[in-house]
Scaffold this motif. Structure first.
Motif, mmCIF file in Angstrom:
data_model
loop_
_atom_site.group_PDB
_atom_site.id
_atom_site.type_symbol
_atom_site.label_atom_id
_atom_site.label_comp_id
_atom_site.label_asym_id
_atom_site.label_seq_id
_atom_site.Cartn_x
_atom_site.Cartn_y
_atom_site.Cartn_z
ATOM 1 N N ARG A 387 0.852 -1.180 0.000
ATOM 2 C CA ARG A 387 0.000 0.000 0.000
ATOM 3 C C ARG A 387 0.896 1.241 0.000
ATOM 4 O O ARG A 387 1.859 1.304 0.766
ATOM 5 C CB ARG A 387 -0.931 0.006 1.218
ATOM 6 C CG ARG A 387 -1.976 -1.078 1.152
ATOM 7 C CD ARG A 387 -2.967 -1.004 2.302
ATOM 8 N NE ARG A 387 -4.030 -1.982 2.119
ATOM 9 C CZ ARG A 387 -5.049 -2.167 2.958
ATOM 10 N NH1 ARG A 387 -5.143 -1.411 4.060
ATOM 11 N NH2 ARG A 387 -5.973 -3.073 2.712
ATOM 12 N N VAL A 388 0.569 2.200 -0.845
ATOM 13 C CA VAL A 388 1.443 3.358 -0.994
ATOM 14 C C VAL A 388 0.637 4.651 -0.912
ATOM 15 O O VAL A 388 -0.551 4.686 -1.236
ATOM 16 C CB VAL A 388 2.232 3.312 -2.324
ATOM 17 C CG1 VAL A 388 3.114 2.069 -2.374
ATOM 18 C CG2 VAL A 388 1.308 3.347 -3.533
ATOM 19 N N GLY A 391 2.934 12.186 -2.299
ATOM 20 C CA GLY A 391 2.815 12.960 -3.521
ATOM 21 C C GLY A 391 3.293 12.259 -4.772
ATOM 22 O O GLY A 391 2.687 12.393 -5.845
ATOM 23 N N LEU A 392 4.387 11.493 -4.679
ATOM 24 C CA LEU A 392 4.943 10.860 -5.875
ATOM 25 C C LEU A 392 4.099 9.698 -6.386
ATOM 26 O O LEU A 392 4.342 9.201 -7.489
ATOM 27 C CB LEU A 392 6.371 10.382 -5.613
ATOM 28 C CG LEU A 392 7.446 11.472 -5.494
ATOM 29 C CD1 LEU A 392 8.826 10.851 -5.328
ATOM 30 C CD2 LEU A 392 7.436 12.403 -6.702
ATOM 31 N N THR A 393 3.097 9.266 -5.615
ATOM 32 C CA THR A 393 2.223 8.198 -6.113
ATOM 33 C C THR A 393 1.345 8.697 -7.260
ATOM 34 O O THR A 393 0.681 7.899 -7.925
ATOM 35 C CB THR A 393 1.331 7.621 -5.001
ATOM 36 O OG1 THR A 393 0.479 8.654 -4.488
ATOM 37 C CG2 THR A 393 2.171 7.039 -3.877
ATOM 38 N N ARG A 394 1.352 10.010 -7.517
ATOM 39 C CA ARG A 394 0.614 10.533 -8.678
ATOM 40 C C ARG A 394 1.302 10.168 -9.983
ATOM 41 O O ARG A 394 0.685 10.268 -11.054
ATOM 42 C CB ARG A 394 0.494 12.052 -8.576
ATOM 43 C CG ARG A 394 -0.287 12.555 -7.362
ATOM 44 C CD ARG A 394 -0.498 14.059 -7.442
ATOM 45 N NE ARG A 394 -1.108 14.587 -6.234
ATOM 46 C CZ ARG A 394 -0.430 15.148 -5.240
ATOM 47 N NH1 ARG A 394 0.891 15.241 -5.323
ATOM 48 N NH2 ARG A 394 -1.054 15.601 -4.172
ATOM 49 N N VAL A 412 -2.370 2.067 -4.631
ATOM 50 C CA VAL A 412 -2.235 3.489 -4.339
ATOM 51 C C VAL A 412 -3.438 3.942 -3.517
ATOM 52 O O VAL A 412 -4.586 3.784 -3.926
ATOM 53 C CB VAL A 412 -2.142 4.320 -5.630
ATOM 54 C CG1 VAL A 412 -2.024 5.810 -5.303
ATOM 55 C CG2 VAL A 412 -0.954 3.864 -6.469
ATOM 56 N N SER A 413 -3.151 4.507 -2.363
ATOM 57 C CA SER A 413 -4.227 4.935 -1.476
ATOM 58 C C SER A 413 -5.042 6.048 -2.093
ATOM 59 O O SER A 413 -4.509 6.947 -2.744
ATOM 60 C CB SER A 413 -3.635 5.409 -0.143
ATOM 61 O OG SER A 413 -4.644 5.971 0.677
ATOM 62 N N TRP A 444 -10.607 2.708 3.983
ATOM 63 C CA TRP A 444 -9.479 2.580 3.054
ATOM 64 C C TRP A 444 -9.938 1.914 1.766
ATOM 65 O O TRP A 444 -10.623 0.893 1.777
ATOM 66 C CB TRP A 444 -8.363 1.749 3.662
ATOM 67 C CG TRP A 444 -7.111 1.832 2.817
ATOM 68 C CD1 TRP A 444 -6.093 2.707 2.953
ATOM 69 C CD2 TRP A 444 -6.784 1.008 1.683
ATOM 70 N NE1 TRP A 444 -5.143 2.512 1.979
ATOM 71 C CE2 TRP A 444 -5.542 1.477 1.179
ATOM 72 C CE3 TRP A 444 -7.407 -0.050 1.030
ATOM 73 C CZ2 TRP A 444 -4.912 0.909 0.069
ATOM 74 C CZ3 TRP A 444 -6.795 -0.610 -0.083
ATOM 75 C CH2 TRP A 444 -5.566 -0.134 -0.541
ATOM 76 N N LYS A 445 -9.551 2.515 0.652
ATOM 77 C CA LYS A 445 -9.758 1.881 -0.645
ATOM 78 C C LYS A 445 -8.694 2.420 -1.595
ATOM 79 O O LYS A 445 -8.241 3.560 -1.458
ATOM 80 C CB LYS A 445 -11.159 2.172 -1.191
ATOM 81 C CG LYS A 445 -11.453 3.646 -1.416
ATOM 82 C CD LYS A 445 -12.858 3.838 -1.966
ATOM 83 C CE LYS A 445 -13.157 5.328 -2.197
ATOM 84 N NZ LYS A 445 -14.511 5.531 -2.741
ATOM 85 N N PRO A 446 -8.263 1.594 -2.545
ATOM 86 C CA PRO A 446 -7.239 2.068 -3.474
ATOM 87 C C PRO A 446 -7.828 2.965 -4.557
ATOM 88 O O PRO A 446 -8.926 2.725 -5.058
ATOM 89 C CB PRO A 446 -6.689 0.776 -4.083
ATOM 90 C CG PRO A 446 -7.823 -0.195 -3.996
ATOM 91 C CD PRO A 446 -8.594 0.176 -2.757
ATOM 92 N N ALA A 447 -7.074 4.016 -4.895
ATOM 93 C CA ALA A 447 -7.461 4.841 -6.036
ATOM 94 C C ALA A 447 -7.023 4.185 -7.329
ATOM 95 O O ALA A 447 -7.621 4.412 -8.390
ATOM 96 C CB ALA A 447 -6.828 6.222 -5.913
#
Length: 479
Positions: A387-388, A391-394, A412-413, A444-447
């Protein structure tokens, strides 16, 4: 159900504040920039007044946007940033030495024969990244006056008058007995800090005071170090899960339950949180430069900012044979060689900006893979997914690279501000002691979920190239 809470995440490059309502989610946000000074010789400082002002500014902006009162305040902090200050007046006596600062290397060198003892006692390796070496350096070179603490204790004192630090932040100093969760007389002796007045170590969710810094009085009921707050927000509250936050650095945490792990993986063993007197532990691995490495590429003019990673890196199919070890502030876990500098190899006349961007993404992702593999070995079981957040997860390029090299899904959170949400959870628990942790946590759910797109053999080949570059650095600069 209690009313909204104000959650403030005081970070390295800025302070983010959220007003969080139990039923409506985030109803107010605020941000204030912080600008650390990067000086020659690995020195990184920030004006303490800038830290405090950013907390007030960001918090006030969030409250103004929400337009309604809050019932509690939570504060997350950077962890290993330290300063000396006058407890009678609250006035700083030194600048704040940021966690990236390397000037306490000399203190660590003197204690090298006690490294195994300190690691067994505190769970932490001997490295100037942690607070105790910086505290000792301040006492030797800057001032003997006042108290010397992590930045959270000073901020809390400015806000409420209390002199406390939370158990998770105390665990980042290398002065805390990891098993007993109290200050260690032996560690204090070794660092020459015996007799220092240290803050009381408190649970992460409890009222420690109240502040009128934002107007009407607000109880301060939640405290945490930033990465542990993010771990909580990612709902990783039992062994088997891990998260990585991509901020100024990249930080991987894996929950280990009610007992600390002290293996030979190179990861740090530390307190995740203490709630109701019960301590949970985690393994922690660090990459010193993530967004700061992207900023370095930006300052060189290779890209205009993090938003360019996908466009510039996507213009080429691969790194063109370029390998980047982005140890721009040294190598952290599992190598613990903060004295090393980065390397960029495989350059040619055909190397372009896209190749450098892809090489940076591979270098960051490869370091995180090393941390995940170390955590899996320590826990005797592979982690199913990562799970991550941050900002850099964009960056689709970075996240896809991470999944490819990890050979596991990267989730990705959907929570863009996990640290603030985590300390908001703690504030709510501290304000409503009977509340169950599961009920206080955000949904919690991933984007997005990134699945590996390359074969295991290809991933192993790319990781081997990175490891060879790291080995070359280690051999060039023996300790």
């Amino acid at each position: 159900m209690t009313g909204p809470v104000l959650a403030v995440d005081q970070g390295t490059s800025g302070t983010k504040a959220l007003v969080i309502c139990p039923g409506r989610g985030v109803i107010g946000t605020g941000f204030a920039e912080v600008r650390p000074r990067h000086l020659s010789g690995g020195l990184v400082e920030v004006d303490p007044a800038e830290l405090y002002d950013s907390v007030i500014d960001a918090g006030a902006r969030a409250l103004a946007e929400a337009g309604e009162p809050v019932v509690a305040l939570g504060l997350a902090n950077q962890g290993e940033t330290v300063l000396a200050w006058n407890p009678a007046t609250g006035r700083p006596l030194t600048g704040a030495l940021v966690w990236q600062d390397r000037r306490a290397d000399s203190v660590c060198a003197e204690l090298r024969t006690h490294e195994a003892e300190l690691r067994d006692l505190t769970g932490l390796p001997l490295d100037p990244y942690f607070a105790a070496p910086k505290m000792a350096w301040i006492r030797r070179h800057l001032t003997r006056e006042g108290v010397v603490t992590t930045s959270d204790a000073w901020l809390v004192h400015r806000l409420t008058g209390a002199f406390v630090t939370d158990a998770a932040t105390a665990g980042r100093t290398q002065l805390l007995d990891l098993d007993r969760v109290q200050w260690s007389g032996r560690a204090l002796d070794l660092y020459g800090l015996a007799g220092e007045r240290l803050p009381e170590v408190v649970d992460n969710a409890r009222q420690v005071g109240a502040t009128k810094a934002f107007g009407p009085e607000i109880p301060l009921t939640g405290l945490a170090v930033d990465q542990q707050a993010a771990l909580l927000a990612q709902r990783i509250t039992a062994p088997g899960g891990a998260k990585c936050t991509y901020g100024t650095g990249a930080f991987l945490l894996a929950h280990t339950g009610s007992e600390p792990r002290r293996g030979g993986s190179g990861l740090v063993s530390c307190v995740a949180w203490r709630l109701g007197g019960r301590t949970s532990y985690c393994l922690d691995g660090q990459v010193y430069t993530a967004a700061s490495a992207v900023r370095w590429l930006t300052d060189l003019g290779v890209i205009e900012g993090a938003a360019d990673l996908d466009a510039v890196g996507g213009a080429v199919p691969d790194s063109g044979g370029v390998t980047f070890v982005p140890a721009l502030a040294g190598l952290a876990a599992p190598w613990w060689r903060g004295d090393l500098r980065g390397s960029l190899t495989g350059l040619g006349l055909d190397t372009g900006p896209g190749h450098l961007v892809r090489a940076l993404c591979e270098g960051l992702a490869a370091q995180v893979v090393e941390l995940v593999e170390a955590a899996s070995a320590e826990l005797d079981s592979p982690l199913d997914a990562l799970r991550v957040d941050g900002g850099l997860t964009r960056s689709t390029l970075l996240m896809q690279t991470q999944a490819d090299l990890l050979q596991r899904p990267v989730e990705v959170s959907a929570l863009p501000d996990a640290t603030a949400l985590g300390v908001g959870t703690l504030a709510r628990l501290g304000a409503e002691p009977g509340l169950d942790l599961a009920d206080a946590l955000p949904v919690w759910k991933p984007a997005a979920v990134y699945e590996p797109r390359v074969s295991a053999e290809k991933a192993a080949e790319r990781r081997a190239r990175f490891r060879s570059a790291v080995t070359a650095l280690l051999e060039e600069t023996p300790r």
